[in-house]
Design an enzyme around this catalytic site. Structure first.
Site, PDB file in Angstrom:
ATOM      1  CD  GLU A 119      -2.517  -0.865   2.846  1.00 36.11           C
ATOM      2  OE1 GLU A 119      -2.425   0.209   3.483  1.00 36.11           O
ATOM      3  OE2 GLU A 119      -3.088  -1.865   3.290  1.00 36.11           O
ATOM      4  CD  GLU A 123      -3.657   7.479   8.261  1.00 33.34           C
ATOM      5  OE1 GLU A 123      -3.239   6.522   8.930  1.00 33.34           O
ATOM      6  OE2 GLU A 123      -4.264   7.344   7.186  1.00 33.34           O
TER       7      GLU A 123
END
Lengths: 289, 409
Positions: free
Chosen positions: A48, A59
């Site tokens: 990824e 995040e």
């Protein structure tokens, strides 16, 4: 739906699969290229690549910092695609980014000045140009952390058109009805979020992982577990619990940010994680949680 | 199920982990707020009266009316407890969280107005409360940080980015994604994923409902125009909502023109917050709406002398009402807002918030287009802005500023 999925095949053929994440452009696109190739050599089965967005709400601090470094290094969607075009790796590549980045690519939208007529036509936000360019560069799939199944129809259609997988995240809070809705749109693999919260390396494997894998058992798609995986031992436990793959991001970004020999260390880390996953697959009896 | 979009705007662009919480919130909103289950709405109104000081007056501004040769009425949201309209929403959501059985409140704040309103509401209803606030804002809004602490709230500085509202929202969403099972996120404006924009509007729409009745009583008819400032847009939607179906009433959303309307794409900075006038469509903080963004889709840093208007997004319903032509977006720059701040203080004895001063600045600039009967929403009082105003006034030669030579220099 993508019936001939390169991603699904990569996971099944390399079972148990190691899926790695890096933010593209951290600290530069040239270095990302070397790092991705190191992960590929070390045993990553799927890679990824994060296309940085200024507001990464899913995040934790590690990937936020990576995204800031990538943005400061001038990483743009076009340079990102050039990197992907340039990469020579065996593992299929996925792009992970936030929905606004996908919508704006090729939309021709420019900030308007006051002098410009506000009614002047421009192409509205549209996922199609991004997906077209992604397919052109050989990307195999897309993950969008801020796109739930409810809003995914336009991107799903664009991905189907170009033969790309659209990977969805299954959270510990996802209940039965939502699970059906998500799995009816998901392809490639199910991204099982190991715990509530944001991304980031943790010291243990959560019990939510076992619960989530049990709930997903009836769906015929590979399951990979991410959020908090940092060591070979975690990989072993997760695979032993029934996962088809493990996803590792923040622990690799720590290496990018701190190591003096990141290429060698990334390759070694991939090797350690893949080894852990394989030990989990070869375990004689599945351990009860 | 309630509609999750306004035309092509709105929606729910959030991580999957939050979706079940949004479903739960939507269900609670429909039962308690729309259907008054367990008497929620009655309790909310009662508390807004006794604790919040509602209804607020609609006051004829005699000297402004004379100055503009028209009838100018001020909706006095500066008189709500806490000094701004923010409590309407904060109290509504904290009370709703209590009805939902949540144990903890979190909220973001920019300048600290929503944070202080939430902290007050949480203290009033005895709920633990944590506020996320950008580092820059913490440092420049110290009195509000103290106010929140005094009401018992934790204040968590956010170090990321430029350390303002946008980063505070990001961090609050991250907390919520971790604690969603026990925690309610009291979002501070008509922004974010559905059902927040609709629900916050409903809590704020008391502003326009009162004003509509009051102007009919006091002036004998509906106004020609309603003018309100717009950052995220909660006082704007609050003031406009009751008038949206009154086609003869013009609605003006006044944004912060800052120092210039151009975006510096290289630096990722817009020296304004004129999202409705200059923004383009995209997704931020859970909703499709108009945004200040680069061509690639990166969100740019906004700017205004008024911290409460300083945001790169705007509520999706306002984007929709602008797109359909029902609401007219206009903007007022820093200097005109400062002049309007001084003017209202001197002419009417009301020190307005710098946010509200933008609405008043538009009346000064465009009163000839607004008709004979105008309602201006004074969304808050300006005591919080005195430091900023002193500093910014010294840098400029402002016609409306008072002489402060009384101080030793």
């Amino acid at each position: 739906m993508n019936t001939d999925s390169e991603i699904e095949r990569a996971i099944r053929e390399n079972h148990p699969a190691l899926i790695t994440y890096l933010t593209a452009g951290d600290p530069s696109l040239e270095e990302t290229k070397a790092y991705v190739e190191a992960l590929d050599r070390g045993g990553a089965d799927l890679i990824e690549l994060g296309l940085p967005f200024s507001e990464p709400i899913a995040e934790g601090p590690t990937i936020q910092a990576a995204i800031n470094r990538a943005l400061e290094a001038g990483t743009t969607p076009e340079r990102f695609f050039e990197l992907v075009d340039d990469l020579e790796v065996e593992a299929p590549l996925l792009v992970m980014t936030y929905y606004n980045m996908i919508l704006q690519y090729g939309s021709g939208a420019e900030p308007r000045s006051a002098e410009r007529d506000a009614t002047e036509p421009q192409n509205g936000p549209d996922p199609e140009p991004f997906v077209e360019r992604a397919a052109e560069t050989g990307l195999a799939g897309i993950i969008v952390p801020d796109l739930p199944a409810e809003e995914a129809a336009p991107l799903r259609a664009a991905c189907d058109e170009r033969g790309l997988d659209l990977v969805f995240i299954v959270a510990p809070t996802t209940n039965g009805e939502r699970l059906d809705r998500i799995m009816s749109q998901a392809s490639g693999f199910a991204y099982v979020q190991a715990r509530l919260g944001t991304t980031g390396a943790r010291a243990d494997v959560s019990s939510a992982t076992h619960d989530s894998l049990a709930r997903l058992e009836e769906y015929d798609v590979p399951k990979a577990v991410g959020f908090g995986v940092s060591e070979g031992e975690h990989a072993r436990e997760i695979v032993e619990a029934g996962a088809d793959g493990v996803i590792v991001g923040s622990a690799l970004i720590d290496i990018v940010a701190e190591s003096e020999t990141p290429v060698a260390d990334l390759e070694a880390k991939a090797c350690e994680l893949k080894g852990g996953a394989e030990r989990g697959a070869n375990a004689p009896e599945p351990e009860q949680p | 199920m309630s509609e999750s979009t306004f035309g092509s705007y709105g929606g729910q662009y959030v991580p999957e982990a939050l979706m079940p919480a949004l479903e739960e919130l939507e269900d609670a909103y429909e039962r308690y707020v729309l259907e008054n289950e367990d008497g929620f709405v009655d309790e909310f109104r009662e508390r807004m009266r006794d604790f919040g000081g509602r209804p607020t007056p609609l006051q004829r501004a005699d000297r402004l009316s004379e100055r503009y040769d028209s009838e100018i009425y001020l909706k006095r949201e500066d008189l709500v407890h806490g000094g701004a309209h923010k409590l309407n929403n904060a109290l509504g959501q904290v009370l709703l969280a209590k009805y939902m059985g949540k144990e903890r409140i979190i909220a973001e704040t920019g300048a600290g107005q929503h944070g202080t309103a939430t902290a007050m509401a949480a203290a009033h209803l005895d709920m633990p409360c944590e506020i996320y606030m950008g580092r820059t804002d913490v440092n420049r809004q110290r009195p509000n940080v103290y106010r929140m602490r005094m009401n018992g709230a934790e204040v968590n500085p956010v170090e990321a980015g430029r350390g303002t509202l946008k980063e505070a929202i990001n961090e609050t969403m991250r907390d919520w994604a971790t604690t969603v099972e026990t925690t309610h996120y009291v979002i501070g404006s008509v922004v974010g994923p559905h059902p927040f924009p609709t629900m916050v509007r409903d809590f704020q729409s008391v502003i326009g409902e009162e004003a509509r009745e009051q102007i009919r009583g006091q002036a004998g008819r509906l106004p020609d125009s309603v003018v309100a400032c717009a950052g995220g847009g909660s006082n704007t939607m609050g003031a406009f909502h009751a008038f949206v179906d009154d086609e003869d009433v013009s609605l003006y959303a006044v944004e912060a023109g800052g120092s210039s309307l151009e975006i510096d794409e290289r630096e990722g900075v817009a020296p304004n917050s004129a999202t409705l006038s200059t923004g383009t469509d995209g997704v931020l903080h859970g909703a499709m709406t108009k945004l200040l963004q680069s061509g690639d889709g990166q969100i740019v840093e906004s700017h205004s002398v008024s911290a409460g208007l300083d945001y790169a997004g705007v509520g999706p319903e306002l984007s929709h009402l602008v797109e359909t032509g029902r609401v007219t977006p206009v903007n007022v720059d820093d200097e005109a807002a400062l002049n309007a701040f001084h003017r209202l203080s001197r002419l009417e004895g009301i020190i307005p918030a710098l946010e509200s001063a933008h609405a008043l600045g538009h009346v000064e600039e465009a009163h000839e287009d607004l008709g004979d009967l105008v309602v201006v929403n004074v969304s808050g009082r300006g005591d919080k802005d005195l430091e900023t105003v002193l500093e910014e006034t010294e840098k400029r030669d402002l016609g409306a500023a008072p002489d402060v030579e009384v101080f030793d220099s």
